[in-house]
Design an enzyme around this catalytic site. Structure first.
Site, PDB file in Angstrom:
ATOM      1  N   LYS A 110       3.064  -3.606  -6.136  1.00  0.00           N
ATOM      2  CA  LYS A 110       2.137  -4.774  -6.806  1.00  0.00           C
ATOM      3  C   LYS A 110       2.161  -5.096  -7.713  1.00  0.00           C
ATOM      4  O   LYS A 110       2.410  -3.958  -8.782  1.00  0.00           O
ATOM      5  CB  LYS A 110       0.565  -4.628  -6.055  1.00  0.00           C
ATOM      6  CG  LYS A 110       0.062  -2.748  -6.853  1.00  0.00           C
ATOM      7  CD  LYS A 110      -0.269  -3.048  -7.993  1.00  0.00           C
ATOM      8  CE  LYS A 110      -0.231  -1.273  -9.227  1.00  0.00           C
ATOM      9  NZ  LYS A 110      -0.646  -1.488 -10.181  1.00  0.00           N
TER      10      LYS A 110
ATOM     11  N   GLY B 139       4.118   2.529  -5.693  1.00  0.00           N
ATOM     12  CA  GLY B 139       5.281   2.990  -4.865  1.00  0.00           C
ATOM     13  C   GLY B 139       4.518   3.697  -4.084  1.00  0.00           C
ATOM     14  O   GLY B 139       5.122   3.789  -3.017  1.00  0.00           O
ATOM     15  N   GLY B 140       4.293   4.801  -4.530  1.00  0.00           N
ATOM     16  CA  GLY B 140       3.492   6.229  -3.394  1.00  0.00           C
ATOM     17  C   GLY B 140       2.576   5.198  -2.681  1.00  0.00           C
ATOM     18  O   GLY B 140       3.002   5.413  -0.772  1.00  0.00           O
TER      19      GLY B 140
ATOM     20  N   ASP C 120      -4.718   1.743  -3.818  1.00  0.00           N
ATOM     21  CA  ASP C 120      -3.377   1.077  -3.617  1.00  0.00           C
ATOM     22  C   ASP C 120      -3.423   0.880  -2.681  1.00  0.00           C
ATOM     23  O   ASP C 120      -2.662  -0.447  -2.196  1.00  0.00           O
ATOM     24  CB  ASP C 120      -2.857   1.284  -4.000  1.00  0.00           C
ATOM     25  CG  ASP C 120      -3.242   1.120  -6.140  1.00  0.00           C
ATOM     26  OD1 ASP C 120      -3.931   0.278  -6.743  1.00  0.00           O
ATOM     27  OD2 ASP C 120      -2.612   1.607  -7.116  1.00  0.00           O
TER      28      ASP C 120
HETATM   29  P1  ATP Z   1      -0.301   3.371  -9.163  1.00  0.00           P
HETATM   30  O1  ATP Z   1       0.179   2.717  -9.803  1.00  0.00           O
HETATM   31  O2  ATP Z   1      -0.497   3.825  -7.071  1.00  0.00           O
HETATM   32  O3  ATP Z   1      -0.819   4.595  -9.533  1.00  0.00           O
HETATM   33  P2  ATP Z   1       2.621   4.261  -9.585  1.00  0.00           P
HETATM   34  O4  ATP Z   1       3.490   2.956  -9.191  1.00  0.00           O
HETATM   35  O5  ATP Z   1       2.803   4.548 -11.158  1.00  0.00           O
HETATM   36  O6  ATP Z   1       1.214   4.515  -8.983  1.00  0.00           O
HETATM   37  P3  ATP Z   1       4.393   6.300  -7.923  1.00  0.00           P
HETATM   38  O7  ATP Z   1       5.502   5.480  -7.604  1.00  0.00           O
HETATM   39  O8  ATP Z   1       3.359   6.116  -7.318  1.00  0.00           O
HETATM   40  O9  ATP Z   1       3.355   5.779  -9.515  1.00  0.00           O
HETATM   41  O10 ATP Z   1       4.666   7.159  -8.487  1.00  0.00           O
HETATM   42  C1  ATP Z   1       3.438   8.341  -8.544  1.00  0.00           C
HETATM   43  C2  ATP Z   1       3.928  10.361  -8.354  1.00  0.00           C
HETATM   44  O11 ATP Z   1       3.130  10.340  -7.362  1.00  0.00           O
HETATM   45  C3  ATP Z   1       5.036   9.935  -8.323  1.00  0.00           C
HETATM   46  O12 ATP Z   1       4.752  10.893  -9.322  1.00  0.00           O
HETATM   47  C4  ATP Z   1       5.285  11.658  -7.454  1.00  0.00           C
HETATM   48  O13 ATP Z   1       5.114  12.390  -8.184  1.00  0.00           O
HETATM   49  C5  ATP Z   1       4.448  10.999  -6.326  1.00  0.00           C
HETATM   50  N1  ATP Z   1       4.576  10.637  -4.996  1.00  0.00           N
HETATM   51  C6  ATP Z   1       4.154  11.545  -3.589  1.00  0.00           C
HETATM   52  N2  ATP Z   1       4.830  10.544  -2.617  1.00  0.00           N
HETATM   53  C7  ATP Z   1       5.737   9.303  -3.544  1.00  0.00           C
HETATM   54  C8  ATP Z   1       6.586   8.003  -2.903  1.00  0.00           C
HETATM   55  N3  ATP Z   1       6.128   8.002  -1.986  1.00  0.00           N
HETATM   56  N4  ATP Z   1       6.947   7.981  -3.127  1.00  0.00           N
HETATM   57  C9  ATP Z   1       7.130   7.913  -5.253  1.00  0.00           C
HETATM   58  N5  ATP Z   1       5.860   8.571  -5.326  1.00  0.00           N
HETATM   59  C10 ATP Z   1       5.745   9.682  -4.799  1.00  0.00           C
END
Ligand code: ATP
Length: 314
Positions: free
Chosen positions: A18, A110-111, A145
């Site tokens: 997103k 991504g998570g 999210d």
């Molecule tokens: P958001 O924008 O929702 O705050 P983000 O996109 O900045 O998140 P993510 O890729 O969701 O960040 O990752 C945040 C943290 O979540 C990572 O540093 C990781 O340790 C943890 N995490 C747990 N599960 C996952 C997963 N399936 N994919 C990615 N990160 C994950």
């Protein structure tokens, strides 16, 4: 796939990243959260999450950033699968395989996306037939999210961003994403946002008329002008290099540029595919972005891609 797998049935769900077209952050509340008014758009950078019955719970992650993603019970896809299992009274472990194209810790959720895809895939594997609303309720327990990752398209989020309303809009938008090689922690970005605003009164967040008008008209140039993110000053404060990324993108003719969510990914809106290619080349050649990706939005939320017997269902 996993050596622990015991079943031939494998379900794959595909889920998009997103971008927040608008992210308004209200004052810090007593419970430590902020009220948000945001407009999400699902964009075509995808993770594929596959689930199959196994002897033990486990996760395998394929990504150049796999070392930054937990492969234990804290992985959000695993938490989602276990939550659905306990809710539905299922006592059969699954192995989860995640093929990641969404940047990790990049502000593109991504998570949360993987959690949404795991819910959809496990629902199909176990034949539960949960409604989208029921999966969204479960998803909201895992992260604010996650409901949007289930829904996709373009939607307005309120509360913590988890209360969704569809946005009537038209058109497809072309995006260029400048990735960073150093992630930003979402809690740290919110803390920096609070610190930067500590001296002034922060109003309750409300969506802007200019954003809604731009989306209704499908006018990419107007949307470019309407992009806004209250977390951007905090992300720039923590990673000043992002200023240069934004400046370079705008110099090369982007219709608008914005830090995506809590960053550090920077999203640029461009007029068409060709403009996107030109901008991607310029960002890479100027050395401000180690990795650049292009995508179109809006796209649908988490959905089953490959069902039992490998049948492609969408
Ligand atoms: P958001 O924008 O929702 O705050 P983000 O996109 O900045 O998140 P993510 O890729 O969701 O960040 O990752 C945040 C943290 O979540 C990572 O540093 C990781 O340790 C943890 N995490 C747990 N599960 C996952 C997963 N399936 N994919 C990615 N990160 C994950």
């Amino acid at each position: 796939m996993s050596s622990a797998a015991t079943s031939a049935i494998c379900i794959t769900a595909r889920v998009p990243a997103k971008v927040n077209l608008e992210l308004m952050v209200g004052p810090l509340r007593a419970d430590g959260f902020h009220h948000l008014a945001t407009v999400f758009q699902g964009v075509g950078l995808y993770d594929d999450v596959s689930v199959e019955q196994a002897d033990d719970w486990g996760v395998t992650v394929f990504s150049p950033q796999a070392d930054q993603v937990p492969s234990d019970d804290t992985n959000l896809a695993m938490r989602a699968a276990r939550l659905l299992a306990s809710e539905a009274g299922i006592d059969i472990p699954v192995h989860i395989t995640i093929d990641k194209d969404i940047p990790v810790a990049g502000g593109m959720a991504g998570g949360s996306a993987d959690a949404a895809a795991a819910l959809v895939a496990c629902d199909a594997l176990w034949g539960l037939g949960y409604s989208k609303a029921a999966l969204e309720d479960l998803g909201a327990e895992l992260g604010s999210d996650v409901p949007f990752a289930l829904t996709g398209g373009t939607a307005m989020g309120s509360g913590r961003g988890d209360r969704l309303a569809p946005v009537l809009g038209r058109g497809h938008y072309h995006w260029v994403f400048a990735l960073s090689d150093v992630g930003l922690s979402t809690p740290e970005v919110y803390a920096e946002c609070d610190r930067l605003r500590s001296e002034r009164r922060v109003p309750e967040p409300a969506p802007s008329a200019s954003m809604m008008t731009a989306l209704r008209s499908g006018d990419a140039a107007a949307l470019g002008r309407a992009l806004s993110n209250d977390l951007q000053p905090a992300a720039l404060s923590l990673q000043p290099r992002l200023e240069e990324v934004l400046r370079t993108g705008m110099e090369y003719g982007a219709l608008g540029g914005i830090v995506s969510g809590s960053g550090p990914t920077v999203a640029f809106l461009v007029s068409d595919t060709e403009h996107g290619l030109d901008l991607a080349v310029a960002l890479t050649a100027s050395g401000v972005a180690p990795v650049v990706k292009r995508a179109v939005g809006p796209v649908a939320g988490a959905h089953v891609l490959i069902g039992p017997a490998g049948r492609r269902s969408s």
